[in-house]
Design an enzyme around this catalytic site. Structure first.
Site, PDB file in Angstrom:
ATOM      1  N   GLY A  31      32.780  38.264  30.596  1.00 35.12           N
ATOM      2  CA  GLY A  31      32.492  39.432  31.424  1.00 35.12           C
ATOM      3  C   GLY A  31      33.326  40.643  31.039  1.00 35.12           C
ATOM      4  O   GLY A  31      33.586  40.902  29.858  1.00 35.12           O
ATOM      5  N   ASP A  33      36.441  41.170  31.527  1.00 36.69           N
ATOM      6  CA  ASP A  33      37.727  40.736  30.950  1.00 36.69           C
ATOM      7  C   ASP A  33      37.593  40.558  29.426  1.00 36.69           C
ATOM      8  O   ASP A  33      38.431  41.038  28.651  1.00 36.69           O
ATOM      9  CB  ASP A  33      38.125  39.407  31.625  1.00 36.69           C
ATOM     10  CG  ASP A  33      39.584  39.033  31.414  1.00 36.69           C
ATOM     11  OD1 ASP A  33      40.326  39.839  30.843  1.00 36.69           O
ATOM     12  OD2 ASP A  33      39.962  37.923  31.836  1.00 36.69           O
ATOM     13  N   VAL A 120      31.012  36.299  37.375  1.00 38.83           N
ATOM     14  CA  VAL A 120      31.268  34.852  37.369  1.00 38.83           C
ATOM     15  C   VAL A 120      31.773  34.356  38.730  1.00 38.83           C
ATOM     16  O   VAL A 120      31.440  33.258  39.158  1.00 38.83           O
ATOM     17  CB  VAL A 120      32.337  34.520  36.296  1.00 38.83           C
ATOM     18  CG1 VAL A 120      32.719  33.056  36.315  1.00 38.83           C
ATOM     19  CG2 VAL A 120      31.835  34.893  34.912  1.00 38.83           C
TER      20      VAL A 120
HETATM   21  N1  AR6 Z   1      31.972  47.268  31.868  1.00 40.94           N
HETATM   22  C1  AR6 Z   1      31.783  47.342  33.205  1.00 40.94           C
HETATM   23  N2  AR6 Z   1      31.401  46.298  33.960  1.00 40.94           N
HETATM   24  C2  AR6 Z   1      31.200  45.117  33.332  1.00 40.94           C
HETATM   25  C3  AR6 Z   1      31.401  44.951  31.937  1.00 40.94           C
HETATM   26  C4  AR6 Z   1      31.795  46.094  31.197  1.00 40.94           C
HETATM   27  N3  AR6 Z   1      32.005  46.052  29.869  1.00 40.94           N
HETATM   28  N4  AR6 Z   1      31.122  43.656  31.609  1.00 40.94           N
HETATM   29  C5  AR6 Z   1      30.773  43.039  32.753  1.00 40.94           C
HETATM   30  N5  AR6 Z   1      30.814  43.911  33.795  1.00 40.94           N
HETATM   31  P1  AR6 Z   1      33.023  39.410  35.759  1.00 40.94           P
HETATM   32  P2  AR6 Z   1      34.547  38.309  38.026  1.00 40.94           P
HETATM   33  C6  AR6 Z   1      30.552  43.685  35.231  1.00 40.94           C
HETATM   34  O1  AR6 Z   1      32.296  38.141  35.609  1.00 40.94           O
HETATM   35  O2  AR6 Z   1      33.316  37.995  38.772  1.00 40.94           O
HETATM   36  C7  AR6 Z   1      36.136  36.373  33.496  1.00 40.94           C
HETATM   37  O3  AR6 Z   1      35.863  35.326  32.645  1.00 40.94           O
HETATM   38  C8  AR6 Z   1      29.684  42.506  35.603  1.00 40.94           C
HETATM   39  O4  AR6 Z   1      28.320  42.874  35.525  1.00 40.94           O
HETATM   40  O5  AR6 Z   1      33.526  40.108  34.559  1.00 40.94           O
HETATM   41  O6  AR6 Z   1      35.687  38.961  38.767  1.00 40.94           O
HETATM   42  C9  AR6 Z   1      37.608  36.433  33.919  1.00 40.94           C
HETATM   43  O7  AR6 Z   1      38.462  35.975  32.909  1.00 40.94           O
HETATM   44  C10 AR6 Z   1      30.122  42.241  37.045  1.00 40.94           C
HETATM   45  O8  AR6 Z   1      29.396  43.067  37.942  1.00 40.94           O
HETATM   46  O9  AR6 Z   1      34.322  39.241  36.736  1.00 40.94           O
HETATM   47  C11 AR6 Z   1      37.643  35.567  35.133  1.00 40.94           C
HETATM   48  O10 AR6 Z   1      37.802  34.205  34.788  1.00 40.94           O
HETATM   49  C12 AR6 Z   1      31.573  42.700  37.079  1.00 40.94           C
HETATM   50  O11 AR6 Z   1      31.798  43.378  35.843  1.00 40.94           O
HETATM   51  C13 AR6 Z   1      36.285  35.765  35.759  1.00 40.94           C
HETATM   52  O12 AR6 Z   1      35.417  36.178  34.715  1.00 40.94           O
HETATM   53  C14 AR6 Z   1      32.559  41.575  37.213  1.00 40.94           C
HETATM   54  O13 AR6 Z   1      32.085  40.413  36.555  1.00 40.94           O
HETATM   55  C15 AR6 Z   1      36.320  36.869  36.787  1.00 40.94           C
HETATM   56  O14 AR6 Z   1      35.061  36.953  37.402  1.00 40.94           O
END
Ligand code: AR6
Length: 172
Positions: A31, A33, A120
């Protein structure tokens, strides 16, 4: 406080700090991260994260932005959604508040947030948007004057705009 809803990739934003949706080991992942790690430079960001050690849910830790346009990365660990009655809301709100306080303590002016926990970790988007907007509007900052809600999809941007409109924030 100026508030902007931006649709796109948070790693491209020229702000003082981007907030990362991290895990409690600060170990990197998928994601946002994963995207932040790739753009900042995986090895150098992981070395900084390892030196910090970890971060409890609801708290934040700060590293340099390394190769990002942003000067700093504020790593926030959001809650995993477990149905809503396990303290998720309090923890998610704490992420936004703590991130703003960390930025303000460093005298930063602009901060971009992704939708913490909404990938996630499964937090329902509209409820998360409400927390995000509410905390940003009520946290007192001396230095932070611009907030960007960075959305990956049209639906997500709409959700933030609706929330901001409900609060009668000028421009929404
Ligand atoms: N720019 C902006 N938003 C984004 C991007 C980007 N480049 N990529 C994804 N999103 P997530 P969580 C959005 O899963 O739920 C990781 O593995 C995405 O669409 O990134 O807090 C970490 O290491 C979603 O709406 O974060 C943790 O283990 C939002 O960012 C876990 O995931 C957050 O999705 C954290 O899960």
């Amino acid at each position: 406080m100026e508030i902007e809803v931006h649709q796109g990739d948070i790693t491209t934003l020229e702000v003082d700090a981007v907030v990362n949706a991290a895990n409690s080991q600060l170990a990197g992942g998928g994601g946002v991260d994963g995207a932040i790690h790739r753009a900042a430079g995986f090895e150098q960001l992981q070395a900084a994260c390892r030196a910090i050690g970890g971060c409890p849910t609801g708290e934040v830790r700060v590293t340099p932005g390394f190769d990002l346009p942003a000067k700093y990365i504020i790593h926030a660990v959001g809650p995993v959604w477990r149905g809503g009655d396990k303290g998720e809301e309090k923890l998610l709100r704490a992420c936004y508040r703590n991130a703003l306080e960390a930025a303000d303590a460093r005298q930063l002016c602009s901060v971009a947030f992704p939708a913490i926990s909404c990938g996630v970790y499964g937090y329902p988007l509209s409820e998360a948007c409400e927390c995000a907007v509410d905390e940003v509007l009520k946290t007192d900052c001396d230095y932070v004057e611009k907030i960007v809600f960075c959305c990956f999809s049209v639906d997500m941007a709409e959700c933030y705009r609706r929330q901001l409109g409900n609060r009668a924030v000028p421009g929404f």
